[in-house]
Structure formats: C-alpha cells, structure tokens
Motif scaffolding. Structure first.
Motif, PDB file in Angstrom:
ATOM      1  N   GLN A 283       0.827  -1.191   0.000  1.00  0.00           N
ATOM      2  CA  GLN A 283       0.000   0.000   0.000  1.00  0.00           C
ATOM      3  C   GLN A 283       0.871   1.254   0.000  1.00  0.00           C
ATOM      4  N   LYS A 284       1.636   1.454  -1.046  1.00  0.00           N
ATOM      5  CA  LYS A 284       2.530   2.605  -1.126  1.00  0.00           C
ATOM      6  C   LYS A 284       1.950   3.637  -2.090  1.00  0.00           C
ATOM      7  N   GLU A 285       2.435   4.829  -1.948  1.00  0.00           N
ATOM      8  CA  GLU A 285       2.058   5.865  -2.897  1.00  0.00           C
ATOM      9  C   GLU A 285       2.867   5.685  -4.165  1.00  0.00           C
ATOM     10  N   ARG A 286       2.345   6.239  -5.265  1.00  0.00           N
ATOM     11  CA  ARG A 286       3.008   6.104  -6.552  1.00  0.00           C
ATOM     12  C   ARG A 286       3.178   7.500  -7.140  1.00  0.00           C
ATOM     13  N   GLU A 287       4.359   7.777  -7.639  1.00  0.00           N
ATOM     14  CA  GLU A 287       4.643   9.085  -8.220  1.00  0.00           C
ATOM     15  C   GLU A 287       4.685   8.974  -9.740  1.00  0.00           C
TER      16      GLU A 287
ATOM     17  N   ARG B 218      -1.319  15.900  -5.432  1.00  0.00           N
ATOM     18  CA  ARG B 218      -1.526  14.660  -4.685  1.00  0.00           C
ATOM     19  C   ARG B 218      -3.004  14.307  -4.794  1.00  0.00           C
TER      20      ARG B 218
ATOM     21  N   THR C  78      -6.068  11.494  -3.632  1.00  0.00           N
ATOM     22  CA  THR C  78      -6.440  10.484  -2.646  1.00  0.00           C
ATOM     23  C   THR C  78      -7.869  10.039  -2.904  1.00  0.00           C
TER      24      THR C  78
ATOM     25  N   ILE D  47       1.235  12.590  -7.347  1.00  0.00           N
ATOM     26  CA  ILE D  47       1.434  11.527  -6.363  1.00  0.00           C
ATOM     27  C   ILE D  47       0.083  10.885  -6.106  1.00  0.00           C
ATOM     28  N   GLU D  48      -0.017   9.596  -6.445  1.00  0.00           N
ATOM     29  CA  GLU D  48      -1.235   8.835  -6.198  1.00  0.00           C
ATOM     30  C   GLU D  48      -1.082   8.150  -4.852  1.00  0.00           C
ATOM     31  N   MET D  49      -1.844   8.599  -3.882  1.00  0.00           N
ATOM     32  CA  MET D  49      -1.781   8.028  -2.544  1.00  0.00           C
ATOM     33  C   MET D  49      -2.438   6.650  -2.547  1.00  0.00           C
ATOM     34  N   SER D  50      -2.043   5.817  -1.606  1.00  0.00           N
ATOM     35  CA  SER D  50      -2.602   4.468  -1.533  1.00  0.00           C
ATOM     36  C   SER D  50      -4.100   4.533  -1.241  1.00  0.00           C
TER      37      SER D  50
END
Length: 150
Positions: A25-29, A82, A84, A39-42
């Motif tokens: 469950q990590k964020e993706r840049e 970002r 979410t 930045i796509e948050m988990s």
C-alpha cells in the motif's frame, strides 16, 4: 521474568509478518512534465470495491487531463499534485459516490490548493469524463495555483 521478553518477541515477530502486506500500500509518483508530478496516494482498505474500481478508472483520465493542461515548469515553479481516493455520501438517502481529493502546491510556496471531486457525473448518470475533469482541475486547482514567478 521470561514472559515479558517472550511477549515483546512475539509482538516484533507479528509486525514483521504483517509489514509485507503494508508495503504493498505505497504511494506512486507519476511524472507529468518536467517539474510537474502527480502523487497517487494508496487506496484505503475500507473503501467498497465498486468505489475503488471507479476511482482506478478515473486515474488515467486525471493523468491525461493534467498532461494536456500543464507544461514544463521551471525549478522555482515546480508543481506537485496529490490525489487520494474517498467516498462521499450524497443526499438524505446517503448514496455513496466515489470521490477524489486533490491537493496541489508549488515549491517554496506557503499555499496549498485543495479540491474534492465527486467522480460521478449527474449529467451523464455515470463516471465523469475528461471534459468534466479538465474543468474541475482548471477552476479549482491549476488556475489558482498558477506560478507567478518567472
């Protein structure tokens, strides 16, 4: 006196076993342009599956819209956005609709620009399209966050 040490060891061992699941469950840049990043948050685990699917279908539309409506920025004007996933309950029936919370900030700026976008189009009675996404981004995020330094 051995029992507290065993309890501590069990606690550490359980954290080590759980952590590989959390690591997924990590964020993706995503690099949109030079000095423009998304930045796509988990995605929270408690979201219903249908909401998650609608949110995931929205992400490519968001990325494409950002590519078309932003340009390479100077180092002083670097832009980071970002996104979410979320849920919004609408009306007295508390109908659950997918939502994206988007925030943007520029390097060396003290301001952050926030917007909440319901990913359901009442015009089309379905998912939002690229035109609606672009309109939201321009009015709520990109125009207010325009770089004033050149």
């Amino acid at each position: 006196m051995q029992f507290p040490k065993i309890g501590a060891c069990l606690a550490v061992a359980s954290l080590l076993l759980i952590s590989p699941g959390l690591a997924q469950q990590k964020e993706r840049e995503v690099e949109i342009h030079k000095n423009v990043k998304l930045i796509e948050m988990s995605i929270p685990n408690d979201l219903p599956q249908d909401i998650v699917e609608q949110y995931r279908a929205f992400l490519p539309i968001l990325t494409e819209s950002l590519k078309e409506n932003t340009k390479d920025e100077s180092e002083k004007c670097a832009l980071t956005l970002r996104v979410t996933a979320g849920v919004r309950e609408i009306g007295s029936a508390k109908t659950k609709r997918p939502m994206a919370s988007i925030s943007a900030f520029r390097r060396n700026s003290k301001r952050e620009y926030l917007g909440s976008f319901i990913l359901y189009s009442y015009v089309n009675s379905g998912p939002v399209n690229k035109e609606e996404t672009t309109q939201f981004l321009l009015k709520q995020i990109l125009e207010p966050a325009a770089c004033t330094e050149q």
